[in-house]
Design an enzyme around this catalytic site. Structure first.
Site, mmCIF file in Angstrom:
data_model
loop_
_atom_site.group_PDB
_atom_site.id
_atom_site.type_symbol
_atom_site.label_atom_id
_atom_site.label_comp_id
_atom_site.label_asym_id
_atom_site.label_seq_id
_atom_site.Cartn_x
_atom_site.Cartn_y
_atom_site.Cartn_z
ATOM 1 N N ALA A 274 -18.216 -7.790 -2.162
ATOM 2 C CA ALA A 274 -19.660 -7.591 -1.965
ATOM 3 C C ALA A 274 -20.226 -8.589 -0.968
ATOM 4 O O ALA A 274 -21.401 -8.959 -1.028
ATOM 5 C CB ALA A 274 -20.425 -7.674 -3.284
ATOM 6 N N LYS A 275 -19.377 -9.032 -0.025
ATOM 7 C CA LYS A 275 -19.851 -9.870 1.072
ATOM 8 C C LYS A 275 -20.266 -9.005 2.262
ATOM 9 O O LYS A 275 -20.896 -9.488 3.201
ATOM 10 C CB LYS A 275 -18.759 -10.854 1.495
ATOM 11 C CG LYS A 275 -18.385 -11.859 0.405
ATOM 12 C CD LYS A 275 -17.186 -12.688 0.811
ATOM 13 C CE LYS A 275 -16.731 -13.592 -0.335
ATOM 14 N NZ LYS A 275 -15.479 -14.315 -0.007
ATOM 15 N N ALA A 276 -19.888 -7.743 2.230
ATOM 16 C CA ALA A 276 -20.342 -6.740 3.189
ATOM 17 C C ALA A 276 -20.692 -5.487 2.405
ATOM 18 O O ALA A 276 -19.960 -5.098 1.490
ATOM 19 C CB ALA A 276 -19.264 -6.427 4.227
#
Length: 305
Positions: A274-276
């Site tokens: 969930a960093k992108a």
């Protein structure tokens, strides 16, 4: 669909060249065109914040003015850098330089007071001047603060520099925050440790998080442009976990993915953390950022003028 072969002509503009790469659309040509179009779209969109991360020898490698001009002209909203790039920015602000040359025996270079980064050379005498000047700046900041965040510390340094070509000064003048989570791992950090031996002065990395998290939450869209990997890349991506990840990302790296290191990891991998965001627009360009980033910037500026 057939691959359209490149057609290089006399007096071709940068944007015409990028269009050729885009129409080819394959391999490195396609990735460079994708990155250029993505950067141009992000620059044009007032609701998109551009985060620029700097790892590797970007300042010694000739990108100082490229980064500085992007900041001055409002195309970069936040910087996350290695401490080394900031150190080298200050070395030039204090009158030092970086030199190109042919490789010599490294032990002889040490005897001559020369440090080497590939075929980039620095003089120890320039770092001696750096040490003298940075301690003067520490003392002035210490008159105002006993404890300060890294971001605020770099902002205060920027206010005290007289070099208009400095990234740090230009960022401070334009209210573009600079974060350097690994600041202790550079000459600024070493001299800061020396200064703190007999001064009541504390630099807090934790204090950065309130400012950074607010910045992320207040950004409708974030495009991350990451030169190299390492801690700056991770800090850039991880800060955006708070909102489900970046909306778009450009990575320029020479590192490989097989070893599992973050520096070589494809940006798509960031989606699993969930960093992108799902559906985010991501492109990894494999190559030397000191060559490819100026090309991509030139192409993007040509597209939006």
């Amino acid at each position: 669909m057939k691959v359209k072969h490149l057609n290089i002509t006399e007096n071709m503009t940068i944007s015409e060249f990028i269009t050729q790469l885009d129409e080819s659309g394959v391999l490195g040509a396609g990735r460079i065109a994708h990155a250029t179009n993505l950067l141009a779209d992000s620059m044009k969109d007032p609701e998109t914040k551009i985060f620029l991360s700097l790892a590797g020898p970007m300042v010694p490698g000739g990108l100082r003015k490229v980064v500085r001009d992007l900041v001055k002209n409002g195309y970069v909203d936040l910087i996350i850098s290695s401490g080394a790039n900031l150190t080298h920015d200050l070395v030039e602000s204090f009158g030092g330089r970086h030199y190109a040359g042919l490789h010599e025996d490294d032990e002889s270079l040490q005897d001559s007071g020369i440090g080497r980064i590939g075929n980039i050379y620095t003089k120890s005498e320039d770092f001696e001047v750096f040490e003298e000047e940075i301690h003067k700046i520490f003392a002035k900041i210490n008159e105002k603060y006993n404890s300060i965040s890294i971001q605020k510390f770099l902002y205060e340094i920027g206010l005290l520099i007289e070099d208009d070509e400095s990234i740090i000064k230009t960022a401070a003048s334009n209210n573009v925050p600079i974060f350097a989570p690994g600041l202790i791992d550079c000459m600024i950090g070493l001299q800061l440790w020396i200064y703190c031996q007999d001064h009541d002065f504390t630099i807090s990395a934790v204090e950065d998080m309130a400012y950074l998290s607010d910045f992320v939450y207040n950004s409708k869209n974030v495009t991350a442009c990451m030169l190299g990997g390492g801690l700056p890349k991770h800090y850039t991506l991880a800060s955006n976990i708070l909102t489900g990840g970046i909306d778009a990302g450009i990575q320029i790296t020479l590192d490989r993915s097989e070893g599992g290191s973050l520096s070589g990891a494809p940006l798509e991998e960031a989606k699993s953390w969930a960093k992108a965001k799902k559906g985010s627009n991501l492109v990894t360009v494999v190559g030397d950022a000191t060559v490819l980033f100026p090309l991509i910037v030139a192409g993007a500026l040509d597209k939006i003028k």
